[in-house]
Design a protein around this motif. Structure first.
Motif, PDB file in Angstrom:
ATOM      1  N   VAL A 169       0.851  -1.187   0.000  1.00 23.89           N
ATOM      2  CA  VAL A 169       0.000   0.000   0.000  1.00 23.89           C
ATOM      3  C   VAL A 169       0.884   1.233   0.000  1.00 23.89           C
ATOM      4  CG1 VAL A 169      -1.933  -1.113   1.186  1.00 23.89           C
ATOM      5  CG2 VAL A 169      -0.131  -0.036   2.533  1.00 23.89           C
ATOM      6  N   ASP A 170       0.302   2.361  -0.347  1.00 25.81           N
ATOM      7  CA  ASP A 170       1.036   3.621  -0.314  1.00 25.81           C
ATOM      8  C   ASP A 170       0.473   4.480   0.809  1.00 25.81           C
ATOM      9  OD1 ASP A 170       3.090   5.308  -1.821  1.00 25.81           O
ATOM     10  OD2 ASP A 170       1.393   6.687  -1.671  1.00 25.81           O
ATOM     11  N   ILE A 171       1.298   4.796   1.793  1.00 24.96           N
ATOM     12  CA  ILE A 171       0.884   5.625   2.918  1.00 24.96           C
ATOM     13  C   ILE A 171       1.137   7.083   2.536  1.00 24.96           C
ATOM     14  CG2 ILE A 171       1.137   6.086   5.388  1.00 24.96           C
ATOM     15  CD1 ILE A 171       0.198   3.259   4.735  1.00 24.96           C
ATOM     16  N   PRO A 172       0.099   7.929   2.483  1.00 32.67           N
ATOM     17  CA  PRO A 172       0.289   9.323   2.077  1.00 32.67           C
ATOM     18  C   PRO A 172       1.341  10.021   2.928  1.00 32.67           C
ATOM     19  CG  PRO A 172      -2.046   8.784   2.196  1.00 32.67           C
ATOM     20  CD  PRO A 172      -1.308   7.623   2.788  1.00 32.67           C
ATOM     21  N   ASP A 215      -7.173   0.562   8.144  1.00 29.02           N
ATOM     22  CA  ASP A 215      -6.545   1.227   7.004  1.00 29.02           C
ATOM     23  C   ASP A 215      -6.589   2.742   7.172  1.00 29.02           C
ATOM     24  OD1 ASP A 215      -5.503   1.310   4.155  1.00 29.02           O
ATOM     25  OD2 ASP A 215      -7.406   2.351   3.900  1.00 29.02           O
ATOM     26  N   ALA A 216      -7.738   3.260   7.619  1.00 25.78           N
ATOM     27  CA  ALA A 216      -7.877   4.710   7.798  1.00 25.78           C
ATOM     28  C   ALA A 216      -6.916   5.230   8.863  1.00 25.78           C
ATOM     29  CB  ALA A 216      -9.323   5.055   8.166  1.00 25.78           C
ATOM     30  N   ILE A 217      -6.791   4.505   9.973  1.00 25.34           N
ATOM     31  CA  ILE A 217      -5.876   4.924  11.037  1.00 25.34           C
ATOM     32  C   ILE A 217      -4.431   4.862  10.544  1.00 25.34           C
ATOM     33  CG2 ILE A 217      -4.972   4.360  13.327  1.00 25.34           C
ATOM     34  CD1 ILE A 217      -7.772   3.361  14.058  1.00 25.34           C
ATOM     35  N   THR A 218      -4.074   3.756   9.900  1.00 23.51           N
ATOM     36  CA  THR A 218      -2.703   3.590   9.416  1.00 23.51           C
ATOM     37  C   THR A 218      -2.328   4.684   8.422  1.00 23.51           C
ATOM     38  OG1 THR A 218      -2.860   1.196   9.733  1.00 23.51           O
ATOM     39  CG2 THR A 218      -1.100   1.987   8.309  1.00 23.51           C
ATOM     40  N   SER A 219      -3.293   5.133   7.621  1.00 26.80           N
ATOM     41  CA  SER A 219      -2.997   6.156   6.622  1.00 26.80           C
ATOM     42  C   SER A 219      -2.629   7.493   7.239  1.00 26.80           C
ATOM     43  CB  SER A 219      -4.210   6.332   5.682  1.00 26.80           C
ATOM     44  OG  SER A 219      -5.286   6.973   6.353  1.00 26.80           O
ATOM     45  N   THR A 220      -2.886   7.671   8.546  1.00 27.77           N
ATOM     46  CA  THR A 220      -2.532   8.938   9.215  1.00 27.77           C
ATOM     47  C   THR A 220      -1.139   8.891   9.829  1.00 27.77           C
ATOM     48  OG1 THR A 220      -3.383   8.366  11.424  1.00 27.77           O
ATOM     49  CG2 THR A 220      -4.977   9.207   9.823  1.00 27.77           C
ATOM     50  N   ARG A 248       2.673   9.194  10.473  1.00 32.61           N
ATOM     51  CA  ARG A 248       3.744  10.009   9.933  1.00 32.61           C
ATOM     52  C   ARG A 248       4.962   9.905  10.857  1.00 32.61           C
ATOM     53  NH1 ARG A 248       0.226   9.995   6.858  1.00 32.61           N
ATOM     54  NH2 ARG A 248      -0.706  11.684   5.617  1.00 32.61           N
ATOM     55  N   PHE A 249       6.145   9.902  10.284  1.00 33.90           N
ATOM     56  CA  PHE A 249       7.365  10.001  11.089  1.00 33.90           C
ATOM     57  C   PHE A 249       7.557  11.448  11.508  1.00 33.90           C
ATOM     58  CE2 PHE A 249       8.321   6.157   8.570  1.00 33.90           C
ATOM     59  CZ  PHE A 249       8.581   5.292   9.611  1.00 33.90           C
ATOM     60  N   ALA A 250       8.017  11.645  12.738  1.00 33.18           N
ATOM     61  CA  ALA A 250       8.255  12.999  13.236  1.00 33.18           C
ATOM     62  C   ALA A 250       9.423  13.624  12.495  1.00 33.18           C
ATOM     63  CB  ALA A 250       8.538  12.974  14.740  1.00 33.18           C
ATOM     64  N   GLU A 251       9.323  14.910  12.235  1.00 35.27           N
ATOM     65  CA  GLU A 251      10.399  15.618  11.516  1.00 35.27           C
ATOM     66  C   GLU A 251      11.466  16.096  12.481  1.00 35.27           C
ATOM     67  OE1 GLU A 251       8.532  18.714   9.333  1.00 35.27           O
ATOM     68  OE2 GLU A 251       7.413  17.332   8.039  1.00 35.27           O
TER      69      GLU A 251
END
Length: 215
Positions: A138-141, A205-210, A212-215
């Motif tokens: 899958v592609d995580i935005p 899937d909806a939760i996983t799509s959010t 993000r790695f911290a910058e």
């Protein structure tokens, strides 16, 4: 189950993720988990006084579970338990872990999503009611591609001498950690409510799509 769309952002060292606002955290962090679990058990006993005689058993079990989860790489665990008018509550959880592996020669395992997907086993149900597992990418935005498994799986009970299992809806997404060879952020969603498998796949899937790695 539409209420899950109202989200709460969880931030930890190295990542952030949004979970349904109605969910609660099962604290696995060493510096706070014991007090958090004691408070949680006390609140439950206050609501259900007949459970008071089991207070120490519940507390010890949950503290051990939290410690084991932390040792296995878990950094966050979010849970839901909601009633939608039926006798049995709808339950589920999301866990974020940092995991890694090495070859027999000691080299970090590849975290390339296509490679990982090729190493993950597909399981076909031979008859209705059997466990099954599908593998995909899958592609995580904002993050990129990741390997994923999802299905109805028989999960071993940790530490059980009889090798018993629990059947559950399970989705696991393996997101490569930038700059760390062999490391992935594993986002695992599970529920024992098998009749709602498709709905839980959508939620996980909806939760996983959010994520993000911290910058």
């Amino acid at each position: 189950m539409a209420r899950y769309m109202e989200a709460l952002t969880i931030e930890r060292g190295g990542f952030r993720i949004k979970v349904p606002e109605s969910w609660w955290e099962f604290d696995v962090r060493p510096e706070s988990r014991d007090d958090s679990i004691r408070r949680m058990v006390s609140e439950r006993v206050r609501d259900r006084p007949e459970l008071a005689k089991y207070r120490d058993t519940y507390t010890a079990f949950l503290q051990k579970s939290a410690a084991d989860a932390w040792k296995s790489g878990a950094l966050y665990c979010g849970c839901m338990a909601e009633s939608f008018g039926g006798d049995t509550p709808i339950t589920g959880s999301i866990t974020v872990s940092l995991v890694g592996g090495r070859t027999q020669a000691g080299e970090p395992l590849s975290t390339d999503p296509q490679f990982m997907a090729g190493q993950l086993a597909v399981r076909e149900a031979k008859k209705e009611g059997d466990a099954w597992r599908k593998v995909t990418t899958v592609d995580i935005p904002g993050v990129g591609p990741a390997a994923r498994t999802y299905g109805i799986e028989d999960i071993p009970v940790p530490g059980d001498s009889l090798n018993r299992t629990i059947r559950a809806v399970l989705m696991q997404t393996f997101i490569p950690v930038p700059g760390q060879e062999g490391k992935v952020a594993l986002i695992a969603g599970s529920s024992q409510v098998l009749d709602l498998a498709d709905s839980f796949f959508d939620i996980f899937d909806a939760i996983t799509s959010t994520f993000r790695f911290a910058e």
